[in-house]
Each structure stands twice: as structure tokens, then as C-alpha cells.
Design a protein around this motif. Structure first.
Motif, PDB file in Angstrom:
ATOM      1  N   ARG A 269       4.335   3.515 -11.273  1.00  0.00           N
ATOM      2  CA  ARG A 269       3.663   3.243  -9.994  1.00  0.00           C
ATOM      3  C   ARG A 269       4.671   3.302  -8.842  1.00  0.00           C
ATOM      4  N   ARG A 270       5.887   2.863  -9.092  1.00  0.00           N
ATOM      5  CA  ARG A 270       6.897   2.915  -8.043  1.00  0.00           C
ATOM      6  C   ARG A 270       7.207   4.358  -7.673  1.00  0.00           C
ATOM      7  N   GLU A 271       7.289   5.231  -8.662  1.00  0.00           N
ATOM      8  CA  GLU A 271       7.550   6.650  -8.379  1.00  0.00           C
ATOM      9  C   GLU A 271       6.394   7.291  -7.625  1.00  0.00           C
ATOM     10  N   LEU A 272       5.175   6.941  -8.011  1.00  0.00           N
ATOM     11  CA  LEU A 272       4.018   7.456  -7.275  1.00  0.00           C
ATOM     12  C   LEU A 272       4.039   6.968  -5.831  1.00  0.00           C
ATOM     13  N   GLN A 273       4.389   5.717  -5.638  1.00  0.00           N
ATOM     14  CA  GLN A 273       4.434   5.185  -4.285  1.00  0.00           C
ATOM     15  C   GLN A 273       5.518   5.859  -3.455  1.00  0.00           C
ATOM     16  N   ARG A 274       6.620   6.275  -4.095  1.00  0.00           N
ATOM     17  CA  ARG A 274       7.654   7.013  -3.377  1.00  0.00           C
ATOM     18  C   ARG A 274       7.105   8.337  -2.861  1.00  0.00           C
ATOM     19  N   VAL A 275       6.308   9.013  -3.692  1.00  0.00           N
ATOM     20  CA  VAL A 275       5.678  10.265  -3.255  1.00  0.00           C
ATOM     21  C   VAL A 275       4.772  10.002  -2.052  1.00  0.00           C
ATOM     22  N   VAL A 276       3.942   8.979  -2.168  1.00  0.00           N
ATOM     23  CA  VAL A 276       3.014   8.645  -1.090  1.00  0.00           C
ATOM     24  C   VAL A 276       3.757   8.289   0.186  1.00  0.00           C
ATOM     25  N   SER A 277       4.749   7.442   0.076  1.00  0.00           N
ATOM     26  CA  SER A 277       5.486   6.989   1.260  1.00  0.00           C
ATOM     27  C   SER A 277       6.192   8.149   1.946  1.00  0.00           C
ATOM     28  N   ALA A 278       6.811   9.018   1.142  1.00  0.00           N
ATOM     29  CA  ALA A 278       7.539  10.145   1.736  1.00  0.00           C
ATOM     30  C   ALA A 278       6.584  11.104   2.441  1.00  0.00           C
ATOM     31  N   CYS A 279       5.469  11.431   1.794  1.00  0.00           N
ATOM     32  CA  CYS A 279       4.506  12.360   2.401  1.00  0.00           C
ATOM     33  C   CYS A 279       3.888  11.765   3.669  1.00  0.00           C
ATOM     34  N   ASN A 280       3.488  10.513   3.591  1.00  0.00           N
ATOM     35  CA  ASN A 280       2.810   9.892   4.723  1.00  0.00           C
ATOM     36  C   ASN A 280       3.763   9.681   5.902  1.00  0.00           C
ATOM     37  N   ALA A 281       5.033   9.409   5.602  1.00  0.00           N
ATOM     38  CA  ALA A 281       6.006   9.231   6.670  1.00  0.00           C
ATOM     39  C   ALA A 281       6.245  10.529   7.432  1.00  0.00           C
ATOM     40  N   LEU A 282       6.076  11.646   6.750  1.00  0.00           N
ATOM     41  CA  LEU A 282       6.312  12.951   7.398  1.00  0.00           C
ATOM     42  C   LEU A 282       5.141  13.400   8.249  1.00  0.00           C
ATOM     43  N   GLY A 283       3.977  12.853   8.011  1.00  0.00           N
ATOM     44  CA  GLY A 283       2.838  13.161   8.858  1.00  0.00           C
ATOM     45  C   GLY A 283       2.217  14.510   8.624  1.00  0.00           C
ATOM     46  N   GLY A 284       2.662  15.247   7.600  1.00  0.00           N
ATOM     47  CA  GLY A 284       1.977  16.481   7.224  1.00  0.00           C
ATOM     48  C   GLY A 284       2.499  17.738   7.856  1.00  0.00           C
ATOM     49  N   LEU A 285       3.263  17.630   8.972  1.00  0.00           N
ATOM     50  CA  LEU A 285       3.698  18.856   9.646  1.00  0.00           C
ATOM     51  C   LEU A 285       5.069  18.628  10.254  1.00  0.00           C
ATOM     52  N   LEU A 286       5.974  19.520   9.958  1.00  0.00           N
ATOM     53  CA  LEU A 286       7.320  19.453  10.521  1.00  0.00           C
ATOM     54  C   LEU A 286       7.637  20.770  11.221  1.00  0.00           C
ATOM     55  N   PRO A 287       8.512  20.739  12.223  1.00  0.00           N
ATOM     56  CA  PRO A 287       8.954  22.006  12.823  1.00  0.00           C
ATOM     57  C   PRO A 287       9.706  22.846  11.811  1.00  0.00           C
ATOM     58  N   ALA A 288       9.743  24.128  12.036  1.00  0.00           N
ATOM     59  CA  ALA A 288      10.395  25.036  11.088  1.00  0.00           C
ATOM     60  C   ALA A 288      11.865  24.713  10.906  1.00  0.00           C
TER      61      ALA A 288
END
Length: 227
Positions: free
Chosen positions: A206-225
Motif C-alpha cells: 500500500r505504501r508503494e501504491l501511495q507513492r505512485v499516487v502522490s507522485a502523479c497527483n503532485a505533478l498535476g498531469g502536465l509538465l512543460p517539455a
């Protein structure tokens, strides 16, 4: 039997065309070529990533003998709809499975995928067709944006945060040198540009899954190139 054996037993060979998806591994196209037939590439359904029955039917010509469907990432192809196309057109439908038989869905993978579905924001989680059990052999999301740099920047940022990820289909088969065709498959091209496979292994905590969630959500879905 494998795809080659099924096609051969049905008399498919030289002079025949066989419709296959391009957004996949080259295995189906290689099987078609192995029996002497010509692979004809059709587009995918944007939800399932599998061969779109309407696109497959649009690719049928007087030389078409068969359609080869490929279950992708654990989501089965729409075989009932493809069978209806086959009946109308007098074709054979073959399901190409890379390892000889479909893998049974793993309950832990499905539970991990459900966890990601419920918590991820900023990426488009994998839809599942009604009545279908997704095996989640790969958990493939779409990264919103305007093309390859956005997805690739997002992937680099995830890796820098300790989250392993990969591009599930680097190059559609119709753009590989051995099978190159000058055609535009809109959904195939779009998927190749924006899709990313996130970890969903059955042994993840569960901790590893939460790391995936936290990292993705912190990035907001879109980054500059340039990120």
C-alpha cells in the motif's frame, strides 16, 4: 494452436490480406507474414486500446481473409463485435495471444488497479468496457497534453521521484521499418504519444501504491517539455 497454425489451417496464405492492430507488439503482423499473407493495419478503440471493429471493417477489401485481434494490457479485444463483422464479410477471426493462452486476471493486480483508479488525478485512468474483467497486466494511463514531450517529461519526473514507469508501445507496428506503411491511424498515433504504464504489480505494498499516487497527483498531469 498459435496464430500461424490457425491461419494455415484455414487456408490463409499468399495473396490474402489480414487485418491486424498496429498499436501492439509486432507478433500478430509477424504471424500473418509468416503464412505468406499481408498484414493490413487498422486503428484501435480509444478506450480499450484494442482493435476497433469499425476500423477493422473499413480496412476490409476483396482480398481480406481474416482479422487478428490482440488483447492488450489485460483488456480483451471486442471479439463479439469482430465476429459480427466476420459474419457480414465472410472472414475468419483469430485472437492472437503472445504466450499461447490468455492469462487469468490476478485479484491482487485488480485490487491495486482499483486503488489507483480511485485516487489518481491528473492522468486518465484505464477505462473498462461493460461486462469485461480487466487483467491489468499493465496499468496504462493517458497523460493529458499535446503530444510526446508532455508524456515523456511526466515520465522523467515520475522516475526522479522513485516511481518506475514505461511507455507501453514505443512505436506502432505500421511505423516499424519491417512493416512500414504510409497511413494515418489517429487513435493509434494518439495512444503512442500520450500513454504511460504505471506499476501495478501484485506484490506492491500500500505504501508503494501511495507513492505512485502522490507522485502523479503532485505533478498535476502536465509538465512543460523541458521539465
Amino acid at each position: 494452436m498459435g496464430t500461424e497454425e490457425i491461419l494455415t489451417a484455414a487456408g490463409v496464405g499468399s495473396g490474402d490480406e489480414v487485418v491486424v492492430p498496429s498499436y501492439a507488439t509486432p507478433g500478430a503482423a509477424e504471424a500473418v507474414r509468416y503464412v505468406g499473407a499481408v498484414p493490413v493495419f487498422a486503428d484501435i478503440d480509444p478506450g480499450t486500446f484494442c482493435l476497433d471493429p469499425a476500423a477493422a471493417e473499413a480496412a476490409v477489401t476483396s482480398r481480406t481473409a481474416a482479422v487478428v485481434a490482440v488483447p492488450l494490457f489485460g483488456h480483451p479485444a471486442d471479439l463479439p463485435a469482430l465476429q459480427r463483422v466476420a459474419v457480414r464479410r465472410g472472414l475468419l477471426v483469430v485472437e492472437h495471444v503472445e504466450h499461447g493462452r490468455p492469462e487469468s486476471p490476478d485479484p491482487r493486480r485488480q485490487a491495486n488497479a482499483a486503488c489507483l483508479d480511485a485516487r489518481l488525478t491528473g492522468v486518465l485512468t484505464p477505462p473498462v468496457a461493460p461486462g469485461v474483467r480487466h487483467g491489468y497486466h499493465s496499468y496504462v494511463v493517458r497523460v493529458p497534453g499535446n503530444g510526446r514531450p508532455d508524456r515523456d517529461a511526466f515520465a522523467r519526473a515520475l522516475r526522479s521521484r522513485g516511481v518506475g514507469c514505461r511507455v507501453p508501445v514505443q512505436t506502432p507496428v505500421h511505423r516499424m521499418p519491417a512493416f512500414r506503411r504510409e497511413l494515418w491511424l489517429a487513435e493509434t498515433e494518439r495512444a503512442a504519444d500520450v500513454c504511460l504504464a504505471l506499476p501495478v504489480d501484485e506484490n506492491m505494498s500500500r505504501r508503494e501504491l501511495q507513492r505512485v499516487v502522490s507522485a502523479c497527483n503532485a505533478l498535476g498531469g502536465l509538465l512543460p517539455a523541458a521539465a
